[in-house]
Design an enzyme around this catalytic site. Structure first.
Site, mmCIF file in Angstrom:
data_model
loop_
_atom_site.group_PDB
_atom_site.id
_atom_site.type_symbol
_atom_site.label_atom_id
_atom_site.label_comp_id
_atom_site.label_asym_id
_atom_site.label_seq_id
_atom_site.Cartn_x
_atom_site.Cartn_y
_atom_site.Cartn_z
ATOM 1 N N LYS A 38 21.639 -24.905 21.294
ATOM 2 C CA LYS A 38 22.906 -24.354 20.800
ATOM 3 C C LYS A 38 22.647 -22.867 20.557
ATOM 4 C CE LYS A 38 25.152 -23.012 17.730
ATOM 5 N NZ LYS A 38 25.676 -21.609 17.707
ATOM 6 N N GLU B 173 12.356 -20.386 11.613
ATOM 7 C CA GLU B 173 11.973 -18.964 11.690
ATOM 8 C C GLU B 173 13.096 -18.185 11.039
ATOM 9 O OE1 GLU B 173 9.180 -17.812 12.801
ATOM 10 O OE2 GLU B 173 8.400 -19.562 13.845
ATOM 11 N N CYS C 20 14.034 -9.447 12.810
ATOM 12 C CA CYS C 20 13.622 -10.154 11.598
ATOM 13 C C CYS C 20 12.272 -9.666 11.091
ATOM 14 C CB CYS C 20 13.589 -11.647 11.867
ATOM 15 S SG CYS C 20 12.743 -12.044 13.380
ATOM 16 N N GLU D 249 17.208 -8.641 2.913
ATOM 17 C CA GLU D 249 17.174 -8.241 4.322
ATOM 18 C C GLU D 249 18.501 -7.586 4.684
ATOM 19 O OE1 GLU D 249 17.278 -11.372 7.357
ATOM 20 O OE2 GLU D 249 15.521 -10.387 8.198
#
Ligand code: NAD
Length: 478
Positions: free
Chosen positions: A182, A257, A291, A385
């Protein structure tokens, strides 16, 4: 939908109004569609189906049906298919780059060198690894076998849209698993192109399947499906937490992750100019949507002001619309601008960039590359973040203080250490609570295990550690 290269113009992948299930493109079960935008022009460049739980169920059934056959293939046969896929990716390199450039907004040079060539290298690495991997070993009076976990549900984000797909699909197929993917709703076109390439590479029907759709609908249906044995997810920590709990309650394997807030630690005596220049480039690459980006630069009090000047000078080279592309969508731009404003409210100093629109770019989701100075560890911009072209500079008093700041977030994905000698840098890196550290500018290695400590994730991708995620162990005693 085009990307221009030195040799001419190559078209991006044209959106298909279909799902790839059981080795063919077939109509979606529902009627909803997702518009795909070019973030540089804000124009719709394609439309793909928004899959439902019914599409996911079809795909998982196809993957289950294909599992016994694929799991029983010789590793050398799986290696041959992966090598064929790698060769097709090389042959379609310009189309892949044009597609990522169109749907993500990445400048074509970066889309080629990173978004295309990195997944090519990873696919090639698994073609080689599976051919030589020891799927059987002996332990005393036992034969120990590494067997495929089963059907994998892979859910991927948009920021490195092909790399993140390949980092899951290549090791899963190498292990003998079958897959339902997906992909992210912002970047489904390169995923469709990848499905075409796997088909052309001769992958048997049902071994790889893809359902495009929304995370909360198709993604969640995939994570919850009882026919999925392992969920491999890359994305935000918030969604990762949800996926982890779904998998935990069903006792299925999970790999996560997630996000990061990595520290770039410049120790006294290190080459400051190099550390700051490489550090700024690391953050602004992909418009800060990485990331593992080293978004916090830590410098000793004595050289702090010099570091800010170096960062400001380096930032001037990143002209929006030229070297630095837009963010992926309007929502991400608002989120990043909100963080810049929050930083200013909490006392950070805007040394370069800021929340104003970049000049001369009335369309496109651009953000000015921004340097925030005088940032202290408790500020929001030092903890959360941002996922945009924003780097913060923090001052430390001594090595112990630097370590405390570096380890002082909930994340632990990556990092960098710069020191006058390798031994000092390694000693510091070993004390960092993080999964990957680049020493004095060490290069990215597609064979090195990639993954997080703390809330940056569970499990590892890439290389032999990435392959092991998709294997389970059986021992026979004699
Ligand atoms: P996201 O978590 O919103 O989405 C990631 C994927 O999950 C998409 O395919 C989305 O459709 C799907 N999803 C969303 N909600 C879901 C749900 N309820 N159930 C199942 N699937 C769902 O993240 P994003 O905005 O696409 O990506 C940005 C984030 O991803 C950042 O936080 C970034 O740090 C992280 N990221 C981490 C890594 C890594 O390797 N550690 C790599 C890339 C991105």
């Amino acid at each position: 939908m085009t990307g221009t290269t030195a040799e001419g113009t190559v078209r991006a992948h044209r959106a298909r109004d279909a799902m790839y299930i059981g080795g063919r493109w077939r109509p979606a079960r529902g009627t909803e569609r997702i518009d795909v935008l070019d973030p540089a022009t804000e124009r719709v460049v394609g439309r793909v189906p928004a899959g439902t739980a019914l599409d996911v169920d079809d795909a998982v059934r196809a993957a289950r049906a294909a599992l016994p056959g694929w799991a029983a293939t010789a590793p050398s046969d799986r290696a041959a298919v992966l090598a064929a896929a790698r060769d097709l990716m090389v042959a379609r390199r310009k189309q892949i780059a044009a597609t990522v450039s169109t749907e993500l907004g990445a400048p074509l040079a970066f889309a080629t060198a990173v978004h295309t060539d990195l997944p090519v290298a990873v696919m090639g690495s698994y073609a080689a690894l599976v051919a030589e991997y020891a799927f059987e070993e002996r332990a005393g009076n036992s034969r120990v076998f590494q067997e495929p976990v089963g059907v994998v549900g892979a859910i991927t984000p948009w920021n490195y849209p092909l790399h993140q797909v390949v980092a899951k699909v290549a090791p899963a197929l190498a292990a003998g698993c079958t897959v339902v993917l997906k992909p992210a709703e912002d970047t489904p076109l390169v995923a469709q192109l990848f499905a075409e390439l796997l088909h052309e590479a001769g992958l048997p029907e049902g071994v790889f399947n893809m359902v495009t759709g929304l995370g909360t609908v198709a993604g969640q249906a995939l994570a919850e499906h009882p026919g999925v044995d392992l969920v491999s997810f890359t994305g935000s920590t918030a969604v990762g937490r949800l996926i982890g709990s779904i998998a935990g309650s069903a006792v299925k394997r999970v790999a996560l992750e997630l996000g990061g807030k990595s520290a770039n630690v410049v120790l006294p005596g290190a080459d400051l100019a190099r550390a700051v220049n490489v550090g700024v480039a690391n953050v602004f690459a992909n418009s800060g949507q990485t990331c593992s980006a080293w978004t916090r630069i830590l410098v000793d009090a004595e050289r702090y002001d010099e570091a800010v000047d170096l960062a400001v000078a380096a930032t001037a080279k990143y002209v929006p619309g030229e070297r630095i592309g837009p963010l992926v969508n309007a929502g991400q731009r608002e989120r990043v601008l909100g963080y810049i404003r929050r930083g200013m409210e909490e006392g950070a100093r805007v040394a370069a960039g800021g929340p104003e629109m970049p000049e001369g770019l009335p369309t496109g989701y651009y953000v000015r590359p921004t340097v925030l100075a005088d940032v202290t560890p408790e500020m929001t911009v030092a903890q959360e973040e941002i996922f945009g072209p924003v780097v913060v500079l923090m001052r430390y008093q001594d090595e112990q203080d630097a370590l405390r700041i570096a380890n002082g977030t909930v994340y632990g994905l990556a990092g960098a250490v710069w020191a006058p000698d390798e031994e000092t840098a390694v000693a510091f890196a070993r004390r960092m609570d993080t999964g990957q550290v680049d020493i004095n500018g060490g290069r990215f290695n597609p064979l090195a295990p990639f993954g997080g400590y703390k809330q940056s994730g569970v499990g590892r991708e890439l290389g032999v550690h990435g392959l092991a995620e998709y294997l389970q162990t059986k021992s026979l005693q004699f």
